[in-house]
Scaffold this motif. Structure first.
Motif, mmCIF file in Angstrom:
data_model
loop_
_atom_site.group_PDB
_atom_site.id
_atom_site.type_symbol
_atom_site.label_atom_id
_atom_site.label_comp_id
_atom_site.label_asym_id
_atom_site.label_seq_id
_atom_site.Cartn_x
_atom_site.Cartn_y
_atom_site.Cartn_z
ATOM 1 N N LEU A 98 -17.605 40.333 71.950
ATOM 2 C CA LEU A 98 -17.955 41.595 71.294
ATOM 3 C C LEU A 98 -19.329 41.505 70.637
ATOM 4 N N ARG A 99 -19.664 40.335 70.135
ATOM 5 C CA ARG A 99 -20.991 40.138 69.547
ATOM 6 C C ARG A 99 -22.079 40.257 70.607
ATOM 7 N N ASP A 100 -21.791 39.762 71.818
ATOM 8 C CA ASP A 100 -22.810 39.737 72.867
ATOM 9 C C ASP A 100 -22.970 41.069 73.598
ATOM 10 N N ALA A 101 -21.949 41.945 73.535
ATOM 11 C CA ALA A 101 -22.045 43.217 74.278
ATOM 12 C C ALA A 101 -21.532 44.373 73.417
ATOM 13 N N PRO A 102 -22.124 44.588 72.247
ATOM 14 C CA PRO A 102 -21.583 45.616 71.340
ATOM 15 C C PRO A 102 -21.710 47.037 71.874
ATOM 16 N N ASP A 103 -22.666 47.268 72.773
ATOM 17 C CA ASP A 103 -22.909 48.630 73.248
ATOM 18 C C ASP A 103 -22.221 48.947 74.575
ATOM 19 N N ALA A 104 -21.401 48.026 75.070
ATOM 20 C CA ALA A 104 -20.654 48.310 76.296
ATOM 21 C C ALA A 104 -19.732 49.514 76.059
ATOM 22 N N VAL A 105 -19.590 50.328 77.091
ATOM 23 C CA VAL A 105 -18.824 51.572 76.977
ATOM 24 C C VAL A 105 -17.329 51.283 76.989
ATOM 25 N N PHE A 106 -16.608 51.997 76.143
ATOM 26 C CA PHE A 106 -15.144 51.949 76.118
ATOM 27 C C PHE A 106 -14.672 53.395 76.185
#
Length: 511
Positions: free
Chosen positions: A31-39
């Motif tokens: 989650l730290r490495d990809a905070p802007d990934a879409v959910f």
């Protein structure tokens, strides 16, 4: 829990298959490495759109709220939710707190849910107020200290400030209990540790093609593999999460066009229901590049059909107890991908009993059942798991499942392979799925009964037409089903597997 031989523990740790990471550690890093990934949740009831950062904030506020209520490492947190954002928040919050999470499939009824809650005695239960036939039943949770209901008071569990870190726990301890309802009357509680669940997540992620596209997950997150695919693998990979809270082929086909999503497999039923739907068009194939099939027996006829359409098919074999035993890579030779269930995966070992039953062990094998008697029956002192499946291994080490021991029909003392008859029936025009089960027979003990699901607009064949087809296929006469039934759909497990014990029960009641 079962005793894991010390030499296996040392090997798994030395090879790096078991690490010091907990599931909370894996999630926090991803989650730290990809905070802007879409959910995104594609739902007519509870749609939602945001990012990993948004969901993590809800999860950490929930973790803080639960911590204020005394929930911590080793406590049991259970949820029964559809594929909604809140399901991810509950799972992630539990992982951050070092709690043991127990997902419950959202379409389980009162009997199953009551049995599960009595078995695990959770400290927390989160449910949905209403979804389809699902309705929150407060009396089942009367003894649960902390209860939240999405659509009513779930937000009351959220603290103002998020929980900042990850609780340190022993990764050998339970991380998840997955209840699976397959061939038994009551669900079996399968216990996975941080070690076994973490390794399974990394291993399964490694099997997926790198260009698989943005996946739509409709498999229930209350089921083991649906949860791993929805809430763990995308976080490790930093890829978007797209959930659907119902399996609707029309919706899936529409999302392929509107959002460019892909459907990449699961049980064969997911793929064939798309191909058989009236909305399916050739242009949809661009979003169906791969079909990773597993979760139930994979008919050769389905593999051939998909391959003819240009879809790269690869098969795998496992169970909730041992999720990834064998698997073919998408780069394997086509004959192996279409006709076998793959070779053993890293760290996994298999051996065959005298009757062909498969025994397995490996770093992703569960640590036991909630029922000690089941644990004692299923595992031996050397760490081997009795799968109950029958198979053969070819000269290259590729495994093919030939039967489930419980699927062998004994007609007058002669064994009939249900899988062999099902394969032959799938060659009939208009047949989408076939299941063959034992039916009671006063003279022979039992005989084969065929149950068919037909493609849209097709009429059921007669018993005579079915027998004519099987004769043309060269199937021995004693293997022919002696009764024939047609259904709109089969009773299924959460992973799409046909629940044959229910078919056997219904047919026996008609006799």
């Amino acid at each position: 829990m079962r005793t894991i031989p010390p030499e296996l523990v040392k090997r798994y740790e030395a090879e790096g298959w078991w690490t010091g990471d907990t599931i909370g550690d894996l999630l926090a890093r991803g989650l730290r490495d990809a905070p802007d990934a879409v959910f995104r949740v594609h739902s007519a009831v509870r749609p939602w759109s945001g990012t990993f950062r948004d969901v993590e904030r809800v999860a950490r506020r929930l973790a803080a709220g639960l911590r204020e209520r005394g929930v911590g490492p080793g406590d049991v947190v259970s949820f029964q939710l559809p594929n909604w954002m809140e399901a991810a928040a509950v799972f992630w919050a539990s992982a951050f707190l070092g709690a043991t999470v127990v997902p419950i499939v959202h379409f389980y009824g009162r009997k199953e849910v009551g049995y599960i809650l009595r078995s695990i005695r959770p400290r927390v239960f989160v449910g949905a107020e209403r979804f389809g036939r699902l309705e929150f039943q407060p009396d089942l949770c009367a003894d649960v200290p902390v209860v939240g209901v999405v659509g009513r008071d779930f937000d009351d569990l959220l603290a103002a400030d998020p929980w900042p870190g990850v609780e340190a726990v022993d990764p050998a301890l339970p991380a998840l209990i997955a209840f699976t309802s397959g061939t038994t009357r009551d669900p079996k509680g399968v216990v996975h540790s941080h070690h076994t669940l973490g390794y399974e997540t990394r291993q399964l992620a490694g099997l997926y093609p790198p260009d698989r596209g943005r996946q739509l997950t409709s498999a229930p997150v209350g089921h083991f593999i649906g949860m791993v695919n929805a809430f763990l693998i995308p976080v490790l990979d930093g890829t978007p999460v797209n959930l659907s809270d119902v399996w609707d082929p029309a919706q899936a086909l529409a999302l392929m066009r509107s959002d460019g999503l892909t459907v990449g497999g699961g049980a064969a039923y997911y793929m064939t229901s798309l191909l058989d739907h009236p909305d399916f068009k050739p242009e949809h194939l661009a979003h169906m590049k791969y079909a990773g099939l597993g979760g139930s027996s994979v008919p050769a006829a389905v593999c051939d059909r998909l391959a003819r359409l240009g879809i790269t098919v690869f098969r795998s074999y496992g169970s909730t107890e041992h999720p990834s035993i064998t698997g073919s890579r998408h780069t394997a030779p086509e004959r192996k991908r279409l006709r076998t269930d793959g070779d053993v995966l890293p760290g996994v070992e298999i051996r065959l009993g005298e009757d062909g039953e498969i025994f397995s062990r490996g770093p992703d094998l569960c640590i036991g059942y909630t029922d000690p008697e089941l644990t004692e029956r299923a595992f031996d002192e050397d760490g081997w798991y009795r799968t109950g499946d029958v198979g053969v291994v070819d000269e290259d080490g590729y495994l093919t499942i030939t039967d489930r021991k419980s699927d062998i029909i004994i007609r007058g003392g002669e064994n009939i392979s249900a899988l062999e008859v099902e394969e032959a029936l799938l060659g009939m025009p208009g047949v989408a799925e076939a299941a063959v089960v034992a039916a009671p027979d006063e003279r022979l003990g039992e005989h084969a009964a065929a149950v068919l699901r037909l493609r849209p607009g097709r009429k059921p064949p007669s018993l005579g037409e079915m027998r004519d087809h099987l004769e043309r296929m060269g199937l021995a006469r004693q293997k022919w089903p002696e009764e024939l039934h047609a259904v709109e759909d089969f009773p299924r497990t959460a992973s799409g597997k046909i629940q044959k014990f229910l078919l056997r029960r219904d047919i026996a009641m008609r006799a």
